[in-house]
Scaffold this active site. Sequence first.
Site, short mmCIF file in Angstrom:
data_model
loop_
_atom_site.label_atom_id
_atom_site.label_comp_id
_atom_site.label_asym_id
_atom_site.label_seq_id
_atom_site.Cartn_x
_atom_site.Cartn_y
_atom_site.Cartn_z
N CYS A 45 0.83 -1.22 0.00
CA CYS A 45 0.00 0.00 0.00
C CYS A 45 0.86 1.27 0.00
O CYS A 45 1.03 1.91 -1.03
CB CYS A 45 -0.95 0.03 1.19
SG CYS A 45 -2.15 -1.34 1.23
N ARG A 46 1.41 1.63 1.17
CA ARG A 46 2.03 2.95 1.32
C ARG A 46 3.35 3.10 0.59
O ARG A 46 3.54 4.06 -0.16
CB ARG A 46 2.21 3.26 2.82
CG ARG A 46 0.90 3.44 3.55
CD ARG A 46 1.09 3.39 5.04
NE ARG A 46 1.52 2.07 5.49
CZ ARG A 46 1.88 1.77 6.73
NH1 ARG A 46 1.89 2.71 7.65
NH2 ARG A 46 2.22 0.53 7.05
N SER A 47 4.30 2.17 0.82
CA SER A 47 5.61 2.37 0.17
C SER A 47 5.57 2.17 -1.35
O SER A 47 6.29 2.88 -2.06
CB SER A 47 6.71 1.54 0.83
OG SER A 47 6.47 0.16 0.75
P1 4NP Z 1 1.33 -1.33 3.88
O1 4NP Z 1 -0.12 -1.85 4.36
O2 4NP Z 1 2.29 -1.56 5.04
O3 4NP Z 1 1.10 0.11 3.61
O4 4NP Z 1 1.71 -2.14 2.66
C1 4NP Z 1 -0.34 -3.10 4.92
C2 4NP Z 1 -0.43 -4.21 4.12
C3 4NP Z 1 -0.68 -5.45 4.67
C4 4NP Z 1 -0.83 -5.58 6.03
C5 4NP Z 1 -0.72 -4.46 6.84
C6 4NP Z 1 -0.47 -3.23 6.28
N1 4NP Z 1 -1.10 -6.85 6.60
O5 4NP Z 1 -1.31 -6.92 7.81
O6 4NP Z 1 -1.12 -7.85 5.86
#
Ligand code: 4NP
Length: 176
Positions: free
Chosen positions: A24-26
């Site tokens: 998502c974010r990175s």
């Molecule tokens: P990200 O978001 O760190 O911005 O890629 C997430 C993606 C998956 C999970 C948590 C946050 N997860 O718990 O699977």
Amino acid sequence: MAKQSATESEYPVRVNFVCLGNICRSPVAEGVFRTLVERAELEDYFDIASTGTGSWHVGEQADARMRETAKKHGVSLASHRAQQFEPEHLESFDHIFAMDKSNLKDVLALDASDNYGNKVRLFREFDPEPGDYQVPDPYYGGAEGFENVFQIVERTSRMLLHRLVEEHELEEQMLE
Ligand code: 4NP
């Protein structure tokens, strides 16, 4: 091509954006920053990556909701595949930008020799409206969370590029 400046900086400048899952974010930070670098015709001067501190999503595409939001704003995340942050990235990247304080702590915990703390910063230190200095995790929320992440990432990336161009004297390099 790798170059050496008067201040001993080497090119390309290697930048790694880090979140938890790298879906998502990175990935959106990587995509937006790359788009800005390309628009500024600075792509020869940067090597841009993103990673996650966790391994759950390695090899997966960016989250469909994040891809959709980015696409709406003209940024494609289609070629992204999730990768995990590795301890050797502390050596091989010049700048490591963590999306939140937990990511920052997890990256610094991998710095066993305590040599690389100067490379690791919170991404939102560069946000003109930094809030709590963290990019909120949109994974468990609704569509508005993804739009909010995009807006934060876009304005922060603009400032970040400006600051890295200054720090690495890239304008002087371009004029040579
Ligand atoms: P990200 O978001 O760190 O911005 O890629 C997430 C993606 C998956 C999970 C948590 C946050 N997860 O718990 O699977």
